[in-house]
Design an enzyme around this catalytic site. Structure first.
Site, PDB file in Angstrom:
ATOM      1  N   ALA A 373       0.888  -1.178   0.000  1.00  0.00           N
ATOM      2  CA  ALA A 373       0.000   0.000   0.000  1.00  0.00           C
ATOM      3  C   ALA A 373       0.918   1.218   0.000  1.00  0.00           C
ATOM      4  CB  ALA A 373      -0.896  -0.024   1.227  1.00  0.00           C
ATOM      5  N   ALA A 375       1.141   4.354  -2.008  1.00  0.00           N
ATOM      6  CA  ALA A 375       0.981   5.759  -2.406  1.00  0.00           C
ATOM      7  C   ALA A 375       0.911   6.668  -1.170  1.00  0.00           C
ATOM      8  CB  ALA A 375      -0.295   5.908  -3.232  1.00  0.00           C
ATOM      9  N   PRO A 376       1.521   7.843  -1.192  1.00  0.00           N
ATOM     10  CA  PRO A 376       2.174   8.511  -2.331  1.00  0.00           C
ATOM     11  C   PRO A 376       3.664   8.229  -2.491  1.00  0.00           C
ATOM     12  CG  PRO A 376       1.983  10.029  -0.491  1.00  0.00           C
ATOM     13  CD  PRO A 376       1.398   8.739  -0.025  1.00  0.00           C
ATOM     14  N   LYS A 379       7.617   5.847   1.431  1.00  0.00           N
ATOM     15  CA  LYS A 379       8.387   4.677   1.859  1.00  0.00           C
ATOM     16  C   LYS A 379       8.976   3.948   0.660  1.00  0.00           C
ATOM     17  CE  LYS A 379       5.649   4.576   6.010  1.00  0.00           C
ATOM     18  NZ  LYS A 379       4.578   5.488   5.565  1.00  0.00           N
ATOM     19  N   ASP A 441       2.202  -1.030   4.835  1.00  0.00           N
ATOM     20  CA  ASP A 441       1.937   0.208   5.574  1.00  0.00           C
ATOM     21  C   ASP A 441       0.430   0.431   5.401  1.00  0.00           C
ATOM     22  OD1 ASP A 441       2.531   2.581   6.945  1.00  0.00           O
ATOM     23  OD2 ASP A 441       2.640   3.709   5.077  1.00  0.00           O
ATOM     24  N   CYS A 498      -0.302   4.281  10.993  1.00  0.00           N
ATOM     25  CA  CYS A 498      -0.147   5.559  11.687  1.00  0.00           C
ATOM     26  C   CYS A 498      -1.339   5.735  12.631  1.00  0.00           C
ATOM     27  CB  CYS A 498      -0.009   6.721  10.719  1.00  0.00           C
ATOM     28  SG  CYS A 498      -1.367   6.892   9.574  1.00  0.00           S
TER      29      CYS A 498
HETATM   30  C1  LIG Z   1      -1.015   4.729   4.966  1.00  0.00           C
HETATM   31  S1  LIG Z   1      -1.303   4.935   3.301  1.00  0.00           S
HETATM   32  C2  LIG Z   1       0.212   4.444   2.578  1.00  0.00           C
HETATM   33  C3  LIG Z   1       1.299   5.470   2.642  1.00  0.00           C
HETATM   34  C4  LIG Z   1       2.523   5.050   1.885  1.00  0.00           C
HETATM   35  N1  LIG Z   1       3.020   3.772   2.324  1.00  0.00           N
HETATM   36  C5  LIG Z   1       3.610   6.073   1.949  1.00  0.00           C
HETATM   37  O1  LIG Z   1       4.535   5.905   2.728  1.00  0.00           O
HETATM   38  O2  LIG Z   1       3.570   7.044   1.215  1.00  0.00           O
HETATM   39  C6  LIG Z   1      -2.339   3.590   2.959  1.00  0.00           C
HETATM   40  C7  LIG Z   1      -2.580   3.340   1.512  1.00  0.00           C
HETATM   41  O3  LIG Z   1      -3.325   2.141   1.399  1.00  0.00           O
HETATM   42  C8  LIG Z   1      -4.058   2.213   0.221  1.00  0.00           C
HETATM   43  N2  LIG Z   1      -5.077   1.135   0.264  1.00  0.00           N
HETATM   44  C9  LIG Z   1      -6.295   1.145   0.853  1.00  0.00           C
HETATM   45  N3  LIG Z   1      -6.884  -0.050   0.700  1.00  0.00           N
HETATM   46  C10 LIG Z   1      -6.029  -0.831   0.016  1.00  0.00           C
HETATM   47  C11 LIG Z   1      -6.052  -2.165  -0.440  1.00  0.00           C
HETATM   48  N4  LIG Z   1      -7.096  -2.946  -0.230  1.00  0.00           N
HETATM   49  N5  LIG Z   1      -4.997  -2.639  -1.116  1.00  0.00           N
HETATM   50  C12 LIG Z   1      -3.927  -1.872  -1.344  1.00  0.00           C
HETATM   51  N6  LIG Z   1      -3.847  -0.594  -0.935  1.00  0.00           N
HETATM   52  C13 LIG Z   1      -4.866  -0.089  -0.255  1.00  0.00           C
HETATM   53  C14 LIG Z   1      -4.586   3.623   0.231  1.00  0.00           C
HETATM   54  O4  LIG Z   1      -4.934   4.027  -1.083  1.00  0.00           O
HETATM   55  C15 LIG Z   1      -3.383   4.387   0.788  1.00  0.00           C
HETATM   56  O5  LIG Z   1      -2.629   4.932  -0.239  1.00  0.00           O
END
Ligand SMILES: C[S@@+](CC[C@H](N)C(=O)[O-])C[C@H]1O[C@@H](n2cnc3c(N)ncnc32)[C@H](O)[C@@H]1O
Length: 624
Positions: A373, A375-376, A379, A441, A498
């Protein structure tokens, strides 16, 4: 938004000592001194004053061998290369796989704020000293007077001593005076509170219309303090006709009102801490965390980046001993998100806590890593940097929209080993498996980042704390199943959020341990952070949950965060066709216990997965 949020405090304490309380006023005043000194230098010197000031400072430090020996040879603040040619800001992560080896050296690279402040005050603020003496003149004179009084009581012979003796007596007298003043202040403060005093006066829980009770916000604040005092010494300070729960109920209503939380979330967060600490947590959520950046070692070194930004009038420091790539920004003449260095990808604006899961993951060059997971991309780009653009990082996210900023960051930061994909994480490992390491994450409620997003205070409902953990549990199993236990260099999974709630952290990790006996928890290798809960409000977790780490705004002056690291021991478990079913049949009791504790069962799980897949297909315009 809470009422307190409008009244933000000054800049938070630097992140130098992660275990130090977040609001160490001495640190803050030192930082303030530093800022004032820099500002004075700016007024005095027309060209590039900050750089000059720090360079002068560095030279002074370098010449002062006593000081250098006292602390470290490499302490010259902001002067990038010391006299002996040692690189003060060299980025140990650049050209090194492991983040542990050079720690000792790096410690020496840190600035010593105390020394710097003293010197900068002397060098840049000579007037300040005079002012200080001036403002103290009165007390010095008074101390002198006290001294003369003392003199008259003493044998004259005693006063044939040196001037030093006299001076030290004056200092002693002044100290005594200050101590007396402090004592008087304390007594004064005690008078202002109506908790049980010598006369037996007690704080009484007020009664009446809730609206009236909450009308005066400063009264609410005072009452919070009173009730906390009572709860902290309940035996002595309680009103015998009231129960502890009466006080707690009053406190929760007051906190929710004062800080602007829903009653539900207020209680959930309050329950995580002892009473006084809970208030510190709520307070910390009213204060912005320090602005931090991560040097992109694919493009630059931290010391070069620091020098470039100092030249632009940015006041910064290394983030702390625990990171070799982080910088904390105190203030800046230029927008940090729009400098030429930013645009050229020399750094990422990134919260300090967000470094931690990647440090725990410790990706190695040439590995295949999945950022489930991503975006953006804060990490992902760090992972790529640690891999030195070798091997591969699969940057996945379920949100197409959010992938746009991920792709932009990947390009800006010069990442060349990333493959971007757009799947629901639960589809792994069917999409692709056999990774050396996986970072999950996870999407979460964001209760660790309330200072950034105050809307969390009101918009999270009870069902969020069922739905979000459910998704997290599904994702964590997919993350585990996507790793190759036979990986020669890896076989690790890092789970992070977080959020500070137990439902999204320990409960999820404990669930994964029960569902996947082929993994075990290992040390995160992060040498700070609180231990994860092994039991919480009657629920017991696996004892190894102790190895997971919690980070808090009021303790670590960073966003609330949670990090757990697993090692996969074998692939065998997932080789079974439907391992979920097998494990359920194997131990029905465990399943019952699991349902009870987690509010989650596999039948529902399958239904939900089916539902969400159908939704996803529909969204993509595919008829189902
Ligand atoms: C905490 S953020 C991630 C931040 C990212 N790791 C960073 O450091 O920039 C959680 C992410 O999980 C994504 N997300 C939500 N449900 C998801 C799923 N079922 N599978 C994959 N990604 C998912 C969201 O779109 C969001 O971008």
């Amino acid at each position: 938004m809470g009422r307190r949020a409008k009244n933000k405090q000054g800049p938070p304490a630097p992140l130098h000592d992660p275990e130090a309380p977040a609001f160490d006023s001495s640190k803050r005043s030192r930082t303030a001194k530093k800022l004032r000194a820099a500002a004075a230098a700016a007024a005095a010197a027309k060209d590039n004053k900050r750089k000059r000031a720090t360079t002068d400072q560095a030279e002074t430090t370098a010449q002062d061998t006593t000081k250098v020996n006292k602390k470290s040879k490499k302490q010259a603040p902001a002067k990038v290369v010391a006299k002996d040619g040692e690189d003060l800001w060299d980025n140990a992560e650049m050209g090194s796989d492991d983040n542990d080896d050079d720690d000792e050296d790096l410690l020496d690279d840190e600035f010593d704020m105390d020394e710097m402040d003293q010197d900068s005050d002397n060098a840049i603020f000579p007037k300040a000293d005079t002012d200080f003496l001036g403002s103290d003149d009165e007390s010095v004179e008074e101390a002198g007077e006290e001294d003369s009084e003392l003199d008259s009581d003493e044998d004259l012979d005693q006063f044939e001593g040196t001037l030093d003796e006299k001076k030290s007596r004056q200092i002693e007298a002044r100290k005594a005076k200050l101590a007396a003043m402090a004592q008087a202040e304390l007594e004064d403060a005690a008078l202002q509170t109506n908790i049980a005093d010598q006369d037996g006066e007690r704080f009484e829980l007020p009664e009446g219309e809730e609206e009236t009770l909450l009308a005066d916000i400063s009264g609410v604040n005072d009452r919070i303090k009173e009730v906390v005092s009572v709860l902290n010494d309940f035996k002595n300070l309680r009103d015998p006709s009231r129960s502890r729960q009466d006080y707690v109920d009053r406190l929760l209503k007051d906190i929710a009102h004062y800080y602007g939380y829903s009653d539900f979330l207020c209680e959930k967060l309050f329950n995580l801490f002892p009473v006084s600490e809970a208030i510190e947590f709520f307070e910390a959520n009213e204060v912005p965390r320090p602005v931090t950046i991560r040097a992109n070692t694919l493009r630059t070194r931290r010391r070069d980046l620091a020098q470039a930004l100092i030249n632009r009038g940015v006041n910064l420091d290394p983030i702390g001993k625990w990171s070799k790539v982080g910088l904390q920004i105190f203030d800046s003449n230029v927008p940090i998100g729009a400098t030429p260095e930013y645009l050229a990808g020399h750094y990422m604006l990134q919260a300090a806590s967000s470094f931690l899961p990647v440090m725990a993951l410790a990706p190695q060059p040439n590995e295949r890593v999945l950022d489930m997971a991503s975006a953006p991309g804060g990490k992902t780009t760090y992972i790529a940097a640690l891999q030195k653009n070798t091997g591969m990082v699969f940057a996945n996210d379920a949100s197409k929209d959010r992938l746009k900023s991920l792709v932009a960051n990947i390009h800006r930061m010069g990442v060349k080993n990333a493959v971007v994909c757009n799947y629901d994480g639960r589809e792994f490992p069917k999409v692709l498996g056999g990774f050396d390491r996986v970072l999950l994450d996870a999407p979460c409620s964001g209760t660790g980042v309330i200072s950034k997003d105050q809307s969390v205070k009101l918009n999270k409902t009870e069902s969020d704390f069922i739905d979000i953990p459910r998704l997290q549990k599904e994702l964590i199993l997919s993350a585990i199943d996507s790793v190759d236990a036979k990986s020669k260099t890896g076989g690790f999974i890092v789970y992070s959020t977080c959020s500070v709630t137990v439902e999204e952290n320990e409960s999820v990790v404990d669930y994964a341990l029960r569902k996947r006996p082929n993994v075990k928890l290992v040390s995160t290798t992060l040498d700070f952070g609180r231990e994860g809960f092994v039991s919480y409000r009657g629920k017991n977790f696996h004892p190894t949950l102790k190895m997971t780490r919690r980070f808090y705004p009021h303790v670590h002056n960073m966003d609330g965060f949670y990090v757990a690291k697993f090692k996969k021991l074998s692939n065998k478990f997932e080789d079974k066709k439907d391992d979920k079913e097998v494990s359920d049949n194997e131990d029905e009791d465990e399943q019952a216990e699991s349902e009870e504790e987690t509010g989650f069962n596999d039948e529902e799980d399958q239904e939900l997965i089916k539902e969400s897949k159908t939704k996803l297909l529909k969204k993509k315009g595919i008829k189902v």
